[in-house]
Enzyme design. Structure first.
Site, mmCIF file in Angstrom:
data_model
loop_
_atom_site.group_PDB
_atom_site.id
_atom_site.type_symbol
_atom_site.label_atom_id
_atom_site.label_comp_id
_atom_site.label_asym_id
_atom_site.label_seq_id
_atom_site.Cartn_x
_atom_site.Cartn_y
_atom_site.Cartn_z
ATOM 1 C CG HIS A 107 -2.085 -0.895 1.087
ATOM 2 N ND1 HIS A 107 -1.958 -2.257 1.228
ATOM 3 C CD2 HIS A 107 -3.392 -0.668 0.830
ATOM 4 C CE1 HIS A 107 -3.137 -2.821 1.076
ATOM 5 N NE2 HIS A 107 -4.024 -1.892 0.815
ATOM 6 C CE1 TYR A 172 -5.131 0.973 -2.256
ATOM 7 C CE2 TYR A 172 -6.601 1.530 -0.459
ATOM 8 C CZ TYR A 172 -5.975 0.587 -1.229
ATOM 9 O OH TYR A 172 -6.181 -0.737 -0.988
#
Ligand code: ZN
Length: 463
Positions: A107, A172
């Site tokens: 991530h 993100y």
């Protein structure tokens, strides 16, 4: 405005076309990859952009060894590569690099933008932020720490420094740069059960305004075990607007799954940071699940899964979107001015596929997609000239008989020779390093083989 039970046009067939390049071929001492030290899943469309063309250079950021952010640059006039250079340290990285894919978080991949003065910024290292970083008022704790670094000099990837000026509770991370130089950083403010937010910078990322919530997370009424959550994708719209396309995630605990459904769209006018739906009706932010279903839903997929795609606009400002839905399908949608066009299946695949698109006009759209069939993989074009009703397979930019490719979103302001970065999924059984490619209209931009090898003695530890 939602389509309840939509007709779906399916394009049949797998058209064989001449292939531009087979991956991994060495030609006159050059190779088609620019580095071999991508690590884990080094790029994704969700952390974006990962590359930008700026004043003759294409800059590329990706996840390398230790999950750290690395940067390469390609000089189009001189036809020379630079890098990779390590630009920072990902707090989620492990030493030595794990060889088990499940031990890699991924991530914390970098998003990248070049500011108005040519400084290169990366945001990386976050999966929602560790609980020791303090209280997260907009979500729930995760791992890592969202981290911002900037190049010490303009257009120079050789040295970097940390700028401690954004929320650590991010993942993100996505940059949107406006024509006036303002830069917006969008991200999810924590782990699954968190708002999606943005922070705005008007001074080339020197300072960021506090986070503003766009999509709201909350427990479902009467079902405290299920939390409304989202996966979102932000990008420039027409003029001073930013588009948001997103899918819904019912976050269950206990019994957590990766379920994601539906598709949604809205846009922000940056002049006053107000939002409206595709039909131009003003929205009240942050958007809840109920409010989104009522006001911003593009498609209701029912029990069929949906995953994010990308969104680009035409000269009228109307959005063109795709989502990855149902049985491995890329489904295309566009706004007709008063309603969404019925979805069209562009491709279907034996496994997951992804990519991005270029909207040339309301009727002419090109998609650049990673795609696969029977174990083989390729990245190539699909084109419509009738507003998405029919799609034709076009040139292939790279292919492999035994490997798949994962793309980032399109290179920002891309040079035609360098439109998209892809990573190769085929890995040796004993490590998680992989090759990265910069693809354009002539296929991959090649590099001398000795310049493209960067693993050194790393593989010694994995044998
Ligand atoms: Zn969840």
């Amino acid at each position: 405005m939602a389509s309840e039970a939509f007709p779906i046009r399916v394009l049949q067939g797998w058209v064989a076309l001449p292939l531009v390049a087979f991956s991994g071929v060495c030609l006159a001492g050059t190779v088609d990859y620019f580095t071999d030290n991508g690590y884990g899943n080094p790029i994704s469309t969700m952390q974006h952009p990962c590359a930008e063309h700026y004043q003759g250079m294409t800059y590329i950021a990706y996840q390398g060894p230790h999950e750290d952010p690395y940067v390469c640059a390609y000089d189009h006039a001189a036809k020379k590569w630079r890098g990779p250079v390590k630009a920072g340290v990902n707090p989620m990285g492990k030493t030595p690099d794990p060889t088990d894919p499940d031990a890699v978080d991924n991530h914390g991949r970098p998003a990248m933008i070049v500011d108005g003065k040519g400084y290169i910024h990366l945001v990386f290292g976050g999966h929602g932020g560790h609980y020791k970083l303090g209280r997260n008022l907009l979500g729930t704790p995760g791992k890592g720490k969202q981290t911002h670094v900037v190049s010490k000099n303009p257009k120079d990837i050789s040295s970097w420094e940390v700028l401690d000026n954004i929320s650590p509770f991010g993942t993100y991370s996505q940059f949107v740069k406006m024509d006036d130089g303002d830069i917006y950083l969008f991200y999810r403010h924590g782990s699954h059960r968190s708002d999606w937010v943005y922070q705005k910078a008007t001074d080339n990322c020197g300072t960021f305004a506090p986070p503003v919530s766009v999509l709201k997370h909350k427990a479902q009424a009467g079902k405290p075990d299920i939390h409304d959550a989202w996966y979102a994708w932000f990008e420039n719209g027409k003029g001073d607007t930013i588009t948001a396309s997103y899918v819904y995630h019912p976050c269950k605990s206990p019994g957590h799954t990766k379920e994601r459904y539906n598709g949604y769209y809205m846009k922000m006018s940056c002049a006053n940071e107000s939002w409206e739906n595709a039909g131009g009706h003003a929205l009240t932010l942050p958007v809840t699940k109920e409010y989104a279903d009522e006001n911003t839903r593009v498609c209701n997929t029912g029990k069929e899964r949906s995953n994010h795609g990308t969104c680009r606009v035409d000269d009228d400002g109307h959005p063109h979107l795709f989502f990855r839905q149902g049985p491995m399908q890329i489904r295309y949608y566009r706004w007709l001015g008063s309603a969404w066009q019925d979805p069209v299946v562009v491709t279907r695949d034996s496994r997951s596929q992804d990519g991005d698109m270029i909207v040339e006009s309301p009727k002419v759209v090109r998609m650049l997609l990673s795609h696969g069939h029977s174990g083989a993989g390729e990245v190539g074009w699909w084109k419509t000239t009738d507003g998405g009703l029919t799609w034709k397979k076009g040139p292939c930019l790279i292919s492999s008989p035994n490997s798949r490719y994962t793309p980032g979103s399109l290179v920002r302001d891309a040079h035609p020779d360098a439109r998209i970065v892809v990573s190769e999924n085929d890995r040796a059984p004993n490590h998680l390093y992989g090759k990265l490619f910069l693809l354009g209209d002539s296929g991959p931009i090649r590099r001398p083989q000795e310049e493209a090898k960067h693993l050194g003695d790393r593989l010694k530890h994995t044998e």
